[in-house]
Write a protein that holds these residues in place. Structure first.
Motif, PDB file in Angstrom:
ATOM      1  N   LYS A  40      -8.982   6.876  -0.925  1.00  0.00           N
ATOM      2  CA  LYS A  40      -7.993   6.444  -1.933  1.00  0.00           C
ATOM      3  C   LYS A  40      -8.665   6.010  -3.228  1.00  0.00           C
ATOM      4  CE  LYS A  40      -3.712   5.290   0.225  1.00  0.00           C
ATOM      5  NZ  LYS A  40      -3.911   5.614   1.662  1.00  0.00           N
ATOM      6  N   ARG A  41      -7.973   6.300  -4.335  1.00  0.00           N
ATOM      7  CA  ARG A  41      -8.508   5.891  -5.638  1.00  0.00           C
ATOM      8  C   ARG A  41      -8.132   4.444  -5.927  1.00  0.00           C
ATOM      9  NH1 ARG A  41      -7.223  11.276  -6.170  1.00  0.00           N
ATOM     10  NH2 ARG A  41      -5.007  10.813  -6.387  1.00  0.00           N
ATOM     11  N   ASP A  42      -9.033   3.737  -6.605  1.00  0.00           N
ATOM     12  CA  ASP A  42      -8.788   2.368  -6.998  1.00  0.00           C
ATOM     13  C   ASP A  42      -8.338   2.348  -8.450  1.00  0.00           C
ATOM     14  OD1 ASP A  42      -8.762  -0.266  -7.522  1.00  0.00           O
ATOM     15  OD2 ASP A  42     -10.894  -0.639  -7.166  1.00  0.00           O
TER      16      ASP A  42
ATOM     17  N   GLY B  98      -2.156  23.183  -4.894  1.00  0.00           N
ATOM     18  CA  GLY B  98      -2.435  22.409  -3.693  1.00  0.00           C
ATOM     19  C   GLY B  98      -3.394  21.264  -3.929  1.00  0.00           C
ATOM     20  N   MET B  99      -3.049  20.097  -3.390  1.00  0.00           N
ATOM     21  CA  MET B  99      -3.910  18.927  -3.409  1.00  0.00           C
ATOM     22  C   MET B  99      -3.968  18.356  -1.990  1.00  0.00           C
ATOM     23  SD  MET B  99      -1.627  17.444  -6.479  1.00  0.00           S
ATOM     24  CE  MET B  99      -1.721  15.667  -6.358  1.00  0.00           C
ATOM     25  N   THR B 100      -4.462  17.128  -1.842  1.00  0.00           N
ATOM     26  CA  THR B 100      -4.744  16.629  -0.491  1.00  0.00           C
ATOM     27  C   THR B 100      -3.612  16.855   0.509  1.00  0.00           C
ATOM     28  OG1 THR B 100      -6.413  15.021  -1.145  1.00  0.00           O
ATOM     29  CG2 THR B 100      -5.144  14.495   0.848  1.00  0.00           C
ATOM     30  N   HIS B 101      -2.389  16.508   0.127  1.00  0.00           N
ATOM     31  CA  HIS B 101      -1.319  16.522   1.134  1.00  0.00           C
ATOM     32  C   HIS B 101      -0.738  17.911   1.380  1.00  0.00           C
ATOM     33  CE1 HIS B 101       0.742  16.121  -2.681  1.00  0.00           C
ATOM     34  NE2 HIS B 101       1.803  16.636  -2.113  1.00  0.00           N
TER      35      HIS B 101
ATOM     36  N   VAL C 124      -7.981  25.093  -4.982  1.00  0.00           N
ATOM     37  CA  VAL C 124      -7.276  23.877  -4.558  1.00  0.00           C
ATOM     38  C   VAL C 124      -7.991  22.686  -5.195  1.00  0.00           C
ATOM     39  CG1 VAL C 124      -6.343  24.799  -2.402  1.00  0.00           C
ATOM     40  CG2 VAL C 124      -8.606  23.722  -2.393  1.00  0.00           C
ATOM     41  N   ARG C 125      -7.212  21.655  -5.505  1.00  0.00           N
ATOM     42  CA  ARG C 125      -7.750  20.476  -6.195  1.00  0.00           C
ATOM     43  C   ARG C 125      -7.619  19.272  -5.267  1.00  0.00           C
ATOM     44  NH1 ARG C 125      -3.445  22.663  -8.918  1.00  0.00           N
ATOM     45  NH2 ARG C 125      -2.355  20.765  -8.330  1.00  0.00           N
ATOM     46  N   VAL C 126      -8.726  18.849  -4.707  1.00  0.00           N
ATOM     47  CA  VAL C 126      -8.651  17.836  -3.649  1.00  0.00           C
ATOM     48  C   VAL C 126      -9.480  16.602  -4.006  1.00  0.00           C
ATOM     49  CG1 VAL C 126      -9.080  17.386  -1.201  1.00  0.00           C
ATOM     50  CG2 VAL C 126      -8.296  19.649  -1.912  1.00  0.00           C
ATOM     51  N   GLY C 127      -8.819  15.446  -3.982  1.00  0.00           N
ATOM     52  CA  GLY C 127      -9.507  14.183  -4.234  1.00  0.00           C
ATOM     53  C   GLY C 127      -9.533  13.309  -3.005  1.00  0.00           C
ATOM     54  N   THR C 128      -8.377  12.764  -2.649  1.00  0.00           N
ATOM     55  CA  THR C 128      -8.275  11.764  -1.583  1.00  0.00           C
ATOM     56  C   THR C 128      -8.910  12.206  -0.260  1.00  0.00           C
ATOM     57  OG1 THR C 128      -6.215  11.084  -2.642  1.00  0.00           O
ATOM     58  CG2 THR C 128      -6.636  10.208  -0.446  1.00  0.00           C
ATOM     59  N   ALA C 129      -8.686  13.447   0.142  1.00  0.00           N
ATOM     60  CA  ALA C 129      -9.230  13.898   1.439  1.00  0.00           C
ATOM     61  C   ALA C 129     -10.753  13.915   1.434  1.00  0.00           C
ATOM     62  CB  ALA C 129      -8.693  15.287   1.793  1.00  0.00           C
TER      63      ALA C 129
ATOM     64  N   LEU D  38      -2.671  30.660 -13.458  1.00  0.00           N
ATOM     65  CA  LEU D  38      -1.626  29.626 -13.435  1.00  0.00           C
ATOM     66  C   LEU D  38      -2.047  28.419 -12.604  1.00  0.00           C
ATOM     67  CD1 LEU D  38       1.471  31.940 -12.766  1.00  0.00           C
ATOM     68  CD2 LEU D  38       0.680  31.063 -14.987  1.00  0.00           C
ATOM     69  N   MET D  39      -1.473  27.284 -12.968  1.00  0.00           N
ATOM     70  CA  MET D  39      -1.657  26.060 -12.182  1.00  0.00           C
ATOM     71  C   MET D  39      -0.281  25.487 -11.841  1.00  0.00           C
ATOM     72  SD  MET D  39      -1.840  22.446 -12.215  1.00  0.00           S
ATOM     73  CE  MET D  39      -2.821  21.340 -13.223  1.00  0.00           C
ATOM     74  N   VAL D  40      -0.147  25.071 -10.593  1.00  0.00           N
ATOM     75  CA  VAL D  40       1.136  24.565 -10.108  1.00  0.00           C
ATOM     76  C   VAL D  40       0.902  23.249  -9.366  1.00  0.00           C
ATOM     77  CG1 VAL D  40       3.020  24.992  -8.462  1.00  0.00           C
ATOM     78  CG2 VAL D  40       2.134  26.878  -9.867  1.00  0.00           C
ATOM     79  N   ILE D  41       1.749  22.266  -9.643  1.00  0.00           N
ATOM     80  CA  ILE D  41       1.750  21.024  -8.853  1.00  0.00           C
ATOM     81  C   ILE D  41       3.099  20.962  -8.141  1.00  0.00           C
ATOM     82  CG2 ILE D  41       1.565  18.501  -8.899  1.00  0.00           C
ATOM     83  CD1 ILE D  41       0.169  18.726 -11.612  1.00  0.00           C
ATOM     84  N   ALA D  42       3.072  20.862  -6.817  1.00  0.00           N
ATOM     85  CA  ALA D  42       4.341  20.788  -6.078  1.00  0.00           C
ATOM     86  C   ALA D  42       4.832  19.346  -6.047  1.00  0.00           C
ATOM     87  CB  ALA D  42       4.132  21.305  -4.652  1.00  0.00           C
TER      88      ALA D  42
ATOM     89  N   ALA E 219     -13.433  19.468  -6.446  1.00  0.00           N
ATOM     90  CA  ALA E 219     -13.520  18.073  -6.028  1.00  0.00           C
ATOM     91  C   ALA E 219     -12.978  17.199  -7.159  1.00  0.00           C
ATOM     92  CB  ALA E 219     -14.967  17.705  -5.723  1.00  0.00           C
ATOM     93  N   VAL E 220     -11.861  16.541  -6.893  1.00  0.00           N
ATOM     94  CA  VAL E 220     -11.219  15.722  -7.933  1.00  0.00           C
ATOM     95  C   VAL E 220     -11.826  14.323  -7.900  1.00  0.00           C
ATOM     96  CG1 VAL E 220      -9.049  14.771  -8.776  1.00  0.00           C
ATOM     97  CG2 VAL E 220      -9.116  17.101  -7.840  1.00  0.00           C
ATOM     98  N   THR E 221     -12.656  14.042  -8.894  1.00  0.00           N
ATOM     99  CA  THR E 221     -13.450  12.808  -8.908  1.00  0.00           C
ATOM    100  C   THR E 221     -12.856  11.726  -9.809  1.00  0.00           C
ATOM    101  OG1 THR E 221     -14.821  13.872 -10.588  1.00  0.00           O
ATOM    102  CG2 THR E 221     -15.633  13.953  -8.336  1.00  0.00           C
ATOM    103  N   LYS E 222     -11.663  11.980 -10.332  1.00  0.00           N
ATOM    104  CA  LYS E 222     -11.020  10.997 -11.225  1.00  0.00           C
ATOM    105  C   LYS E 222     -10.917   9.634 -10.551  1.00  0.00           C
ATOM    106  CE  LYS E 222      -6.281  11.982  -9.770  1.00  0.00           C
ATOM    107  NZ  LYS E 222      -5.079  12.807  -9.966  1.00  0.00           N
ATOM    108  N   ASN E 223     -11.118   8.588 -11.364  1.00  0.00           N
ATOM    109  CA  ASN E 223     -11.038   7.223 -10.859  1.00  0.00           C
ATOM    110  C   ASN E 223     -12.088   6.864  -9.808  1.00  0.00           C
ATOM    111  OD1 ASN E 223      -8.067   7.275 -12.022  1.00  0.00           O
ATOM    112  ND2 ASN E 223      -8.676   5.160 -11.626  1.00  0.00           N
TER     113      ASN E 223
HETATM  114  C1  LIG Z   1      -5.203  13.703  -8.823  1.00  0.00           C
HETATM  115  C2  LIG Z   1      -4.870  15.122  -8.820  1.00  0.00           C
HETATM  116  C3  LIG Z   1      -5.238  15.939  -7.735  1.00  0.00           C
HETATM  117  C4  LIG Z   1      -5.924  15.432  -6.481  1.00  0.00           C
HETATM  118  O1  LIG Z   1      -5.038  14.652  -5.759  1.00  0.00           O
HETATM  119  P1  LIG Z   1      -5.336  14.202  -4.240  1.00  0.00           P
HETATM  120  O2  LIG Z   1      -3.992  13.965  -3.693  1.00  0.00           O
HETATM  121  O3  LIG Z   1      -6.157  12.970  -4.323  1.00  0.00           O
HETATM  122  O4  LIG Z   1      -6.046  15.308  -3.582  1.00  0.00           O
HETATM  123  C5  LIG Z   1      -4.935  17.290  -7.818  1.00  0.00           C
HETATM  124  N1  LIG Z   1      -4.310  17.813  -8.879  1.00  0.00           N
HETATM  125  C6  LIG Z   1      -3.926  17.060  -9.928  1.00  0.00           C
HETATM  126  C7  LIG Z   1      -3.237  17.714 -11.065  1.00  0.00           C
HETATM  127  C8  LIG Z   1      -4.196  15.700  -9.931  1.00  0.00           C
HETATM  128  O5  LIG Z   1      -3.814  14.961 -10.980  1.00  0.00           O
END
Ligand SMILES: *Cc1c(COP(=O)(O)O)cnc(C)c1O
Length: 232
Positions: A225-227, A200-203, A216-221, A160-164, A34-38
């Motif tokens: 939305k983050r402020d 993988g993240m929300t989208h 998987v790292r999910v915040g928005t879903a 490993l960690m990957v951001i697409a 659960a990505v709780t940033k912001n």
């Molecule tokens: C913010 C962030 C996420 C979560 O993003 P959402 O689109 O809100 O799910 C996942 N991974 C990384 C590295 C991020 O910075």
């Protein structure tokens, strides 16, 4: 509402898992971070209350403030780029540093972990799509450091960690996740202790899970939305 969102994300993860075709070396379970940033610390507390114990933050200062309030619960993941001068604090605060993205940073984390008598779990972050605005090892740099990883006595490389790249059509992310999985399999064949593939993240988390992600790292879903207006 978080409860409904959580249920939806967990269902989507389970469905994506059932669509996996090839035998996957990443197992048949996916950890939801659960990505709780912001978001305020309440969101961390709510997540914990619902049984989500993996918490993702991208900044040391923000994580520190939250951990002051929640010192001994949760398994904390650092998912954002870390400056070497914050390595010490990151080692104190995080259970898993997913964003180890340069040789320089590996050395700083190793030193900090040694000073704190900690074996620090890390993931190597790969920049598979070679996006200039993103951090992470380019494949050739990643391959070049592999033989030296054992020199970092206080680091334990777990995967490993990957951001697409952000794509209009999530199918465009699939080759990136496929490549992430391929790199994972190679690394796993070479080293003990390799078991985590964070993609993988929300989208795009459903595609990432189909292609073998087990984190998987999910915040928005989950939280909406983050402020960002609260950041100076
Ligand atoms: C913010 C962030 C996420 C979560 O993003 P959402 O689109 O809100 O799910 C996942 N991974 C990384 C590295 C991020 O910075």
């Amino acid at each position: 509402m978080l409860k409904d969102n959580l249920h939806k994300v967990q269902t989507q993860i389970a469905e994506a898992l059932s669509r996996r075709t090839e035998t996957k070396l990443t197992g048949d379970k996916v950890t939801l971070v659960a990505v709780t940033k912001n978001h305020p610390v309440d969101v961390v507390l709510e997540s914990l209350a619902l049984g989500v114990t993996n918490i993702g933050e991208n900044r040391v200062q923000e994580a520190k403030e939250k951990r002051t309030i929640v010192p001994d619960r949760g398994f904390w993941h650092l998912i954002g780029h870390l400056q070497t001068n914050k390595a010490k604090q990151a080692v104190t605060l995080f259970d898993l540093i997913e964003s180890a993205d340069s040789e320089h940073l590996l050395a700083a984390l190793d030193k900090a972990a040694g000073q704190q008598h900690k074996q620090q779990d890390i993931l190597l972050q790969l920049n598979i799509a070679r996006e200039e605005q993103k951090t992470g090892f380019l494949i050739e740099d990643y391959l070049a450091i592999l033989p030296q990883l054992d020199d970092y006595k206080n680091l334990c490389v777990r995967g490993l960690m990957v951001i697409a790249p952000l794509c209009g059509d999530i199918e465009e992310t699939r080759p990136v996740f496929k490549e992430g999985y391929r790199c994972f399999c190679e690394l796993r064949a070479q080293r003990p202790g390799i078991e985590l593939l964070s993609m993988g993240m929300t989208h795009d988390f459903t595609v990432a899970v189909e292609e073998g992600a087990n984190i998987v790292r999910v915040g928005t879903a989950l939280f909406g939305k983050r402020d960002y207006s609260k950041n100076k």
